[in-house]
Design a protein around this motif. Sequence first.
Motif, PDB file in Angstrom:
ATOM      1  N   THR A  22      35.808  49.065  43.193  1.00  0.00           N
ATOM      2  CA  THR A  22      34.727  48.140  43.513  1.00  0.00           C
ATOM      3  C   THR A  22      34.412  48.119  45.002  1.00  0.00           C
ATOM      4  O   THR A  22      33.269  48.298  45.404  1.00  0.00           O
ATOM      5  CB  THR A  22      35.075  46.708  43.058  1.00  0.00           C
ATOM      6  OG1 THR A  22      35.352  46.732  41.659  1.00  0.00           O
ATOM      7  CG2 THR A  22      33.929  45.759  43.321  1.00  0.00           C
ATOM      8  N   TYR A  42      41.726  47.973  40.405  1.00  0.00           N
ATOM      9  CA  TYR A  42      41.123  47.007  41.313  1.00  0.00           C
ATOM     10  C   TYR A  42      42.182  46.390  42.216  1.00  0.00           C
ATOM     11  O   TYR A  42      43.295  46.135  41.780  1.00  0.00           O
ATOM     12  CB  TYR A  42      40.418  45.900  40.520  1.00  0.00           C
ATOM     13  CG  TYR A  42      39.427  46.452  39.527  1.00  0.00           C
ATOM     14  CD1 TYR A  42      38.196  46.918  39.947  1.00  0.00           C
ATOM     15  CD2 TYR A  42      39.743  46.534  38.176  1.00  0.00           C
ATOM     16  CE1 TYR A  42      37.295  47.441  39.053  1.00  0.00           C
ATOM     17  CE2 TYR A  42      38.845  47.053  37.263  1.00  0.00           C
ATOM     18  CZ  TYR A  42      37.617  47.514  37.710  1.00  0.00           C
ATOM     19  OH  TYR A  42      36.728  48.050  36.819  1.00  0.00           O
ATOM     20  N   ASP A  45      41.676  40.185  41.843  1.00  0.00           N
ATOM     21  CA  ASP A  45      40.921  39.578  40.750  1.00  0.00           C
ATOM     22  C   ASP A  45      39.443  39.489  41.099  1.00  0.00           C
ATOM     23  O   ASP A  45      38.574  39.644  40.238  1.00  0.00           O
ATOM     24  CB  ASP A  45      41.448  38.175  40.439  1.00  0.00           C
ATOM     25  CG  ASP A  45      42.780  38.200  39.727  1.00  0.00           C
ATOM     26  OD1 ASP A  45      43.082  39.217  39.072  1.00  0.00           O
ATOM     27  OD2 ASP A  45      43.525  37.209  39.832  1.00  0.00           O
ATOM     28  N   ARG A  46      39.150  39.256  42.356  1.00  0.00           N
ATOM     29  CA  ARG A  46      37.752  39.162  42.789  1.00  0.00           C
ATOM     30  C   ARG A  46      37.016  40.476  42.542  1.00  0.00           C
ATOM     31  O   ARG A  46      35.898  40.479  42.033  1.00  0.00           O
ATOM     32  CB  ARG A  46      37.702  38.786  44.265  1.00  0.00           C
ATOM     33  CG  ARG A  46      36.301  38.622  44.783  1.00  0.00           C
ATOM     34  CD  ARG A  46      36.318  38.191  46.226  1.00  0.00           C
ATOM     35  NE  ARG A  46      34.973  38.005  46.705  1.00  0.00           N
ATOM     36  CZ  ARG A  46      34.664  37.595  47.907  1.00  0.00           C
ATOM     37  NH1 ARG A  46      35.621  37.313  48.773  1.00  0.00           N
ATOM     38  NH2 ARG A  46      33.425  37.450  48.277  1.00  0.00           N
ATOM     39  N   ARG A  48      37.917  42.776  40.382  1.00  0.00           N
ATOM     40  CA  ARG A  48      37.877  42.991  38.937  1.00  0.00           C
ATOM     41  C   ARG A  48      36.731  42.198  38.307  1.00  0.00           C
ATOM     42  O   ARG A  48      36.012  42.688  37.436  1.00  0.00           O
ATOM     43  CB  ARG A  48      39.203  42.583  38.307  1.00  0.00           C
ATOM     44  CG  ARG A  48      39.297  42.901  36.834  1.00  0.00           C
ATOM     45  CD  ARG A  48      40.669  42.601  36.279  1.00  0.00           C
ATOM     46  NE  ARG A  48      41.200  41.310  36.671  1.00  0.00           N
ATOM     47  CZ  ARG A  48      40.864  40.149  36.095  1.00  0.00           C
ATOM     48  NH1 ARG A  48      40.019  40.121  35.106  1.00  0.00           N
ATOM     49  NH2 ARG A  48      41.410  39.021  36.517  1.00  0.00           N
ATOM     50  N   GLN A  49      36.504  40.975  38.781  1.00  0.00           N
ATOM     51  CA  GLN A  49      35.425  40.143  38.243  1.00  0.00           C
ATOM     52  C   GLN A  49      34.051  40.643  38.673  1.00  0.00           C
ATOM     53  O   GLN A  49      33.069  40.469  37.962  1.00  0.00           O
ATOM     54  CB  GLN A  49      35.612  38.695  38.686  1.00  0.00           C
ATOM     55  CG  GLN A  49      36.801  38.036  38.035  1.00  0.00           C
ATOM     56  CD  GLN A  49      37.166  36.707  38.670  1.00  0.00           C
ATOM     57  OE1 GLN A  49      36.593  36.301  39.673  1.00  0.00           O
ATOM     58  NE2 GLN A  49      38.140  36.023  38.089  1.00  0.00           N
ATOM     59  N   ASN A  50      33.974  41.277  39.834  1.00  0.00           N
ATOM     60  CA  ASN A  50      32.702  41.775  40.360  1.00  0.00           C
ATOM     61  C   ASN A  50      32.526  43.267  40.127  1.00  0.00           C
ATOM     62  O   ASN A  50      31.752  43.911  40.816  1.00  0.00           O
ATOM     63  CB  ASN A  50      32.603  41.488  41.858  1.00  0.00           C
ATOM     64  CG  ASN A  50      32.536  40.014  42.144  1.00  0.00           C
ATOM     65  OD1 ASN A  50      31.976  39.243  41.374  1.00  0.00           O
ATOM     66  ND2 ASN A  50      33.120  39.604  43.252  1.00  0.00           N
ATOM     67  N   ARG A  51      33.200  43.836  39.147  1.00  0.00           N
ATOM     68  CA  ARG A  51      33.202  45.284  38.953  1.00  0.00           C
ATOM     69  C   ARG A  51      31.835  45.848  38.635  1.00  0.00           C
ATOM     70  O   ARG A  51      31.561  47.004  38.920  1.00  0.00           O
ATOM     71  CB  ARG A  51      34.200  45.674  37.888  1.00  0.00           C
ATOM     72  CG  ARG A  51      33.919  45.125  36.531  1.00  0.00           C
ATOM     73  CD  ARG A  51      35.000  45.549  35.553  1.00  0.00           C
ATOM     74  NE  ARG A  51      34.952  44.731  34.358  1.00  0.00           N
ATOM     75  CZ  ARG A  51      35.953  44.001  33.914  1.00  0.00           C
ATOM     76  NH1 ARG A  51      37.092  43.995  34.544  1.00  0.00           N
ATOM     77  NH2 ARG A  51      35.825  43.285  32.835  1.00  0.00           N
TER      78      ARG A  51
END
Length: 64
Positions: A22, A42, A45-46, A48-51
């Motif tokens: 990302t 990733y 977590d940020r 991964r959430q914004n992938r």
Amino acid sequence: MPRNANGKFHGKSHLPEKICVTCNRPFSWRRKWKDCWDEVCYCSDRCRQNRNMPTSRDKQSSLS
């Protein structure tokens, strides 16, 4: 600095690294990833959430 099993000091420079898909930044191995390091893509977590969100670099290249 921590000691290894032989009693010698070592830093974190020996840990494997990957590039986050990302944000394109390098990140190092963490103990919580010891069983699934091959699947980790990733750095956080940020990311991964914004992938699905394009990075700022992608936005700039699409405007040019």
